[in-house]
Design a protein around this motif. Structure first.
Motif, short mmCIF file in Angstrom:
data_model
loop_
_atom_site.label_atom_id
_atom_site.label_comp_id
_atom_site.label_asym_id
_atom_site.label_seq_id
_atom_site.Cartn_x
_atom_site.Cartn_y
_atom_site.Cartn_z
N HIS A 1 0.84 -1.20 0.00
CA HIS A 1 0.00 0.00 0.00
C HIS A 1 0.88 1.26 0.00
CE1 HIS A 1 -3.46 2.45 0.59
NE2 HIS A 1 -3.09 2.86 1.78
N SER A 2 1.93 1.23 0.78
CA SER A 2 2.75 2.43 0.91
C SER A 2 3.52 2.75 -0.38
CB SER A 2 3.69 2.32 2.11
OG SER A 2 4.99 2.04 1.71
N VAL A 3 3.99 1.74 -1.09
CA VAL A 3 4.74 2.07 -2.31
C VAL A 3 3.84 2.27 -3.53
CG1 VAL A 3 6.86 0.93 -1.50
CG2 VAL A 3 5.39 -0.24 -3.13
N THR A 4 2.74 1.53 -3.61
CA THR A 4 1.94 1.65 -4.83
C THR A 4 1.05 2.89 -4.81
OG1 THR A 4 0.23 0.17 -3.98
CG2 THR A 4 1.88 -0.80 -5.44
N ARG A 5 0.84 3.46 -3.63
CA ARG A 5 -0.02 4.65 -3.64
C ARG A 5 0.78 5.89 -3.99
NH1 ARG A 5 -0.90 5.53 2.79
NH2 ARG A 5 1.31 5.71 3.11
N ASP A 6 2.08 5.73 -4.18
CA ASP A 6 2.91 6.89 -4.41
C ASP A 6 2.59 7.56 -5.75
OD1 ASP A 6 5.28 8.25 -3.02
OD2 ASP A 6 5.85 8.20 -5.14
N ARG A 7 1.70 8.52 -5.70
CA ARG A 7 1.40 9.37 -6.85
C ARG A 7 0.95 8.64 -8.12
NH1 ARG A 7 6.56 13.33 -7.00
NH2 ARG A 7 7.14 13.19 -4.81
N GLY A 8 0.55 7.39 -7.97
CA GLY A 8 0.10 6.67 -9.16
C GLY A 8 1.21 6.38 -10.15
N GLN A 9 2.46 6.42 -9.70
CA GLN A 9 3.56 6.17 -10.62
C GLN A 9 4.22 4.82 -10.38
OE1 GLN A 9 5.47 9.74 -9.44
NE2 GLN A 9 5.47 10.54 -11.54
N VAL A 10 3.68 4.08 -9.43
CA VAL A 10 4.25 2.77 -9.15
C VAL A 10 3.23 1.70 -9.54
CG1 VAL A 10 5.11 1.23 -7.37
CG2 VAL A 10 5.73 3.64 -7.32
N PHE A 11 3.66 0.74 -10.32
CA PHE A 11 2.78 -0.32 -10.77
C PHE A 11 3.25 -1.65 -10.20
CE2 PHE A 11 2.66 3.09 -13.84
CZ PHE A 11 1.30 3.29 -14.00
N GLY A 12 2.30 -2.45 -9.78
CA GLY A 12 2.65 -3.76 -9.25
C GLY A 12 2.86 -4.74 -10.39
N ILE A 13 3.85 -5.58 -10.27
CA ILE A 13 4.03 -6.63 -11.26
C ILE A 13 4.22 -7.96 -10.54
CG2 ILE A 13 4.99 -5.23 -13.12
CD1 ILE A 13 7.79 -6.21 -12.19
N SER A 14 4.16 -9.03 -11.28
CA SER A 14 4.39 -10.33 -10.70
C SER A 14 5.14 -11.14 -11.74
CB SER A 14 3.03 -10.94 -10.36
OG SER A 14 3.19 -12.29 -10.06
N THR A 15 6.40 -11.41 -11.47
CA THR A 15 7.22 -12.11 -12.45
C THR A 15 7.45 -13.55 -12.02
OG1 THR A 15 9.29 -11.43 -11.42
CG2 THR A 15 8.37 -9.95 -13.06
N LEU A 16 8.04 -14.31 -12.88
CA LEU A 16 8.23 -15.73 -12.60
C LEU A 16 9.39 -15.98 -11.66
CD1 LEU A 16 7.66 -17.26 -16.13
CD2 LEU A 16 6.26 -17.57 -14.09
N ASN A 17 9.27 -17.03 -10.88
CA ASN A 17 10.36 -17.42 -10.02
C ASN A 17 11.41 -18.18 -10.81
OD1 ASN A 17 11.95 -18.66 -7.92
ND2 ASN A 17 10.33 -18.00 -6.54
N ILE A 18 10.97 -19.06 -11.70
CA ILE A 18 11.95 -19.82 -12.47
C ILE A 18 12.17 -19.17 -13.84
CG2 ILE A 18 11.70 -22.05 -11.36
CD1 ILE A 18 9.67 -22.86 -13.35
N SER A 19 13.39 -19.25 -14.29
CA SER A 19 13.72 -18.63 -15.57
C SER A 19 14.77 -19.47 -16.28
CB SER A 19 14.26 -17.23 -15.33
OG SER A 19 15.51 -17.32 -14.70
N GLN A 20 15.14 -19.05 -17.46
CA GLN A 20 16.14 -19.82 -18.22
C GLN A 20 17.51 -19.16 -18.14
OE1 GLN A 20 15.56 -22.81 -19.26
NE2 GLN A 20 13.41 -22.69 -18.71
N GLU A 21 17.81 -18.55 -17.00
CA GLU A 21 19.10 -17.89 -16.87
C GLU A 21 20.25 -18.88 -16.84
OE1 GLU A 21 19.73 -14.71 -14.10
OE2 GLU A 21 17.62 -14.22 -14.33
#
Lengths: 437, 437
Positions: A78-98
Motif C-alpha cells: 500500500h505504501s509504495v503503490t499509492r505513491d502518486r500513481g507512478q508505481v505499478f505492481g508486477i508479478s514475475t516468474l520465479n523460475i527462468s532460463q538464466e
C-alpha cells in the motif's frame, strides 16, 4: 486489582543502547525471545525453524506469524503503490532460463542418467546438458523488473520517473553451510533520469525509513547508513542500508542502490532505442533499487515491540509481565473473545455471533471462548499480552441481562465497560485511527 | 450518442454451450482473448508467457493481472479463514529435506564435481551425495499442513474439526516437455473425525463452488464433478473437482479429496498418541484437502467476464465492443481519472488530488490524465472497457466552476453527473455493496 502498576522497566527489549549486557545475557535474551515467538504461535516449533527465523530467513510461521507477515506485506504494498500513481505492481516468474545460479532438477532424471551404462565422458556431457535445460530459481526480484521495463514504458507513455513493485519468494544460494534458504522479499525498482537518481535515492531512503519507524514502538532502533565505497555492488554508484538494532547486533532490513543503467542495458542487449525516455535528452534511465527482507522485518517488529515489565507484589514476589506491543495495524489478533461466569451455552452463542460479525468486518478475532482449559483472568491476560492481542472482551451473565461487556486494552491494561453493539465500530475506528497517524 | 445500444450478443465468451464453433473458431477465440489480456496489462508480452498463462500456470503478469490475482487471493483467504474461527492461516517453507522430487542444486557445485579428475564411480557417488544434500522444492501445500498438525492441535485444545489455510508458490515437475513450471496454489487442509469426513467434503464442495460462482458473470460455467473411482489418488476415498468451462474445453480449478488418515500417520511416523483428538473415540482425524490453482482462476474470471457486443451504426458499419465485466471486488482498476476541455495544468492538479484521496482509501485508480496521446472519448471508453475499469471520471473546466464531474459506468455505459466531493463515498459504497451480496 485490574490495572498493573509498572514499577520500572527492567529490561526493555527494544532499547539495547542502555544495556551493556554481557554476551551470555544477550544469548539468554535471544533464547527467551525465540521461546515466546514459538509459544505464542508466531513461529512453528522446532530448532531448525527457530534457527532460520533468527537468521532473518523464511521459516515456518504459526497462525500469528503468518498474519503479521501478511499485514506487513500489505502495508508495504500500500505504501509504495499509492505513491502518486507512478508505481505499478508486477508479478514475475520465479523460475527462468538464466545461465547461472540455483537450478531446479528432477531427481529421477539425474538417477536415470547415473544408472545408464555409459562412459565417464558421456555421463559428464549428459549431466551438463540436463543442467543447461533445467530452469534457474530467482535470487532477487530486480531481474524480473528490469525485464518488465519495456512493456511498462509503454504504459507510462515513455515518461519518467516510474516504479515497478513486487513481493515474493527468492532463494538464497547456499553459503558455507551448504544449505540453500528462502526469503520473502519486497522490491521497488525505480526508473528515473540519470541526473535525478541520487536525489531519488535520498527520497526513497527517507520514505522507507519513515515507513519502518511508523510501526515501531521504539523508532530510534531503525536507522539508515550509507554503504562504504569498498562494499558497493558492481554496477552501483551509491548504496544505503536500513538497519535494525537487535539487542544482539544490527542487521540489514532493506537495501537501496543507485545502480546506473548498465544492468538495464545488459538485460535488453544494449538496445538503447527501446529504452530511451522522453526526458529531453532521450537518455536511458537510471535504476534505483529498493529491496527488503520481510522475514527479518517480522523479527524486527516482534523484537521491537516486546516490553518486559515487572512489578512487586507483597514483599518478595516479583512478577514479570511481557507485552508484545505491536502496532495496531500490524498486530495479528485485534480482539479476543472470552466468557466469564454464567450459562456457558448461551454465552458461547453470543461469542459466536460476535466472532462472525468481526471476521466479516476483517477484524482478526481470537476465539478464546472455545478454550476448555480453565485459567484465571490474570493468566489469560498474560497470555494475550504475550500474543500482542489489542483488546480482550469478556462476555458474562451480565451481558445476557443488559448487553454490557468488559473490554481490556493491551496497552493500558485498563478495563472498560461497553455495550456489545458498539464493539465493532470501536475496534474499526481504533485500528483505522492508528493507521492514519 | 453516449449510451451504447446493444443489438445482440454475437459471441459471448462466457457461454460456450450455445456455440458449436469449429476448432478453428475456438483457436481464434483463444488467440484474441490472449491478445486482449496482453494489450490491457493483464499478462506480460511474449509468446512463452502467453503459453504459460493459457496452460493455467504462473506467468509474468502485468499491473492489472497482478492486482486481479491479489484480489482473488485476498478473497479466498478471507472466505476460508472467516469460517467460524476454526481455520488458521499458516505459512510453511517451500524448500525441505524430503527424499524425492524436484531439487535445488547449485550449478557451481555440480561443475566442480564434474571438473575433478575422478573415476566414474567416484563421480556418480559425489553427484548422488550432492543430490541427497540439496533441498527439495515443494509441489503442493498439503505436506506442510500435515506437518503443522501437531502444534495446531494444541492451539485448538485437541478439538475437531479445524483447518489450516495457506497460499503460495508450488513447483510442478516437468512433464514430457521437460520444463518445470510454477503455480500459485491455495490450500485448505481440514481435519475432522473419521465418520464426518464425507459430509465435510460435501460441505466444502458446496462452499467452494458458491465462492467461484459469487464472482462470476455467468455462474453456470462453474461446476463440480465427482472424480471417477479409477482416477482417485492413492490415499483418497473420494474426490471432487471444481471445473470451469472455457470456450476451448473444461479445466480443473480446484480439487477436493477425502484423504483418510494414512498420510497424516505417515508424516508423523505412526505416532498415534500425538495425533489423537478428543472426539470420544480418541481417533486419528481424517483429512479433507482442498487445493486450488489461482493462476487458472485468474484466467477463468477473465474469460468468464469478457463480453463481446456489437452494434450497428448507419448501414454497413458494424462496431464491436469488448467489455471485461469483472466483478467489482475483483476488477483491478476501480476508477480511471481523465481530463476534458479546459486548462490542463489546473485540471491535472484536481486529478492529482483525487488520485491521492482514492489511493489512500485503497481504491485502485488509473491515472488516465497523465496520458499525453490524444484519443477520442469513444476510444478511451473502449480501452477502459477492455481493461475492466468500473468507472471513469471526466474532469473538465466545468469541474473548476461548479465541482461537477461526469462519471461513466462500465456496466451500464451511462454517464452521470456527480459532485466531486461525493466520488470517494460513491465508489467505496458501490464496491462494498457488491462484496456483501
Amino acid at each position: 486489582m485490574w490495572t498493573l502498576r509498572v514499577r520500572r522497566v527492567r529490561s526493555c527489549f527494544s532499547c539495547s543502547r542502555g544495556c551493556s549486557s554481557a554476551p551470555a545475557d544477550r544469548l539468554e535474551l535471544l533464547r527467551s525471545f525465540l521461546q515466546l515467538c514459538v509459544d505464542r504461535y508466531y513461529v512453528s516449533p522446532g530448532e531448525t525453524n527457530s534457527d532460520l527465523f533468527q537468521r532473518g530467513l523464511s521459516c515456518s510461521y504459526g497462525p500469528l506469524g503468518t498474519e503479521l507477515r501478511r499485514n506487513l506485506l500489505e502495508q508495504w504494498w500500500h505504501s509504495v503503490t499509492r505513491d502518486r500513481g507512478q508505481v505499478f505492481g508486477i508479478s514475475t516468474l520465479n523460475i527462468s532460463q538464466e545461465q547461472a545460479g540455483l537450478r531446479v532438477v528432477e531427481c529421477e532424471h539425474v538417477k536415470q542418467i547415473l544408472d545408464q551404462q555409459k562412459s565417464k565422458e558421456e555421463l559428464i556431457q549428459e549431466i551438463q546438458l540436463l543442467l543447461q535445460r533445467s530452469p534457474a530459481v530467482r535470487t532477487n526480484l530486480l531481474t524480473g523488473a528490469l525485464q518488465q521495463f519495456v512493456p511498462s514504458l509503454e504504459l507510462v507513455n515513455r515518461k519518467l520517473p516510474f516504479g515497478l513493485a513486487e513481493t515474493g519468494l527468492c532463494f538464497q544460494p547456499s553459503s558455507a553451510s551448504g544449505c540453500s534458504a528462502e526469503i520473502t522479499q519486497t522490491s521497488l525498482v525505480w526508473f528515473c533520469s540519470p541526473r535525478t537518481s541520487s536525489q531519488w535515492l535520498d527520497h526513497w531512503t527517507r520514505q522507507r525509513l519513515k515507513w519502518w519507524k511508523k510501526f515501531a514502538l521504539s523508532p530510534s532502533d531503525f536507522s539508515s547508513s550509507e554503504v562504504p565505497e569498498q562494499e558497493l555492488e558492481d554496477a552501483a554508484s551509491r548504496g544505503v542500508r536500513i538497519l535494525y538494532r537487535f539487542p544482539w547486533g544490527s542487521e540489514t532490513l532493506e537495501t537501496l542502490w543507485n545502480r546506473g543503467n548498465a544492468e538495464l542495458l545488459r538485460e535488453h542487449k544494449g538496445a538503447r532505442s527501446k529504452l530511451q525516455c522522453r526526458d529531453g535528452q532521450k537518455s536511458v534511465p537510471h535504476v534505483v533499487s529498493i529491496s527488503g527482507n520481510m522475514d527479518r522485518g517480522v523479527m524486527a517488529f516482534l523484537s521491537n515491540s516486546l516490553q518486559q515489565l515487572s512489578r512487586e507484589e507483597g514483599r518478595q514476589k516479583l512478577q514479570q509481565r511481557k507485552v508484545l506491543k505491536l502496532h495496531p495495524v500490524l498486530a495479528p489478533v485485534k480482539v479476543a473473545l472470552n466468557i466469564g461466569r454464567g450459562p456457558t451455552v448461551e454465552l458461547r452463542q453470543v461469542c459466536g455471533g460476535l466472532l462472525q460479525e468481526f471476521l466479516e468486518a476483517k477484524i482478526f478475532t481470537w476465539p478464546g471462548y472455545l478454550e476448555t482449559v480453565q485459567t484465571s483472568a490474570e493468566q489469560q491476560s498474560a497470555k494475550y499480552d504475550e500474543m500482542g492481542v489489542l483488546f480482550s472482551v469478556l462476555i458474562s451473565e451480565n451481558t445476557l441481562e443488559n448487553g454490557l461487556v468488559q473490554v481490556r486494552s493491551r496497552d493500558t491494561t485498563i478495563r472498560e465497560t461497553m455495550h456489545i453493539s458498539e464493539l465493532r465500530n470501536f475496534l474499526s475506528r481504533y485500528i483505522s485511527a492508528a493507521e492514519n497517524i
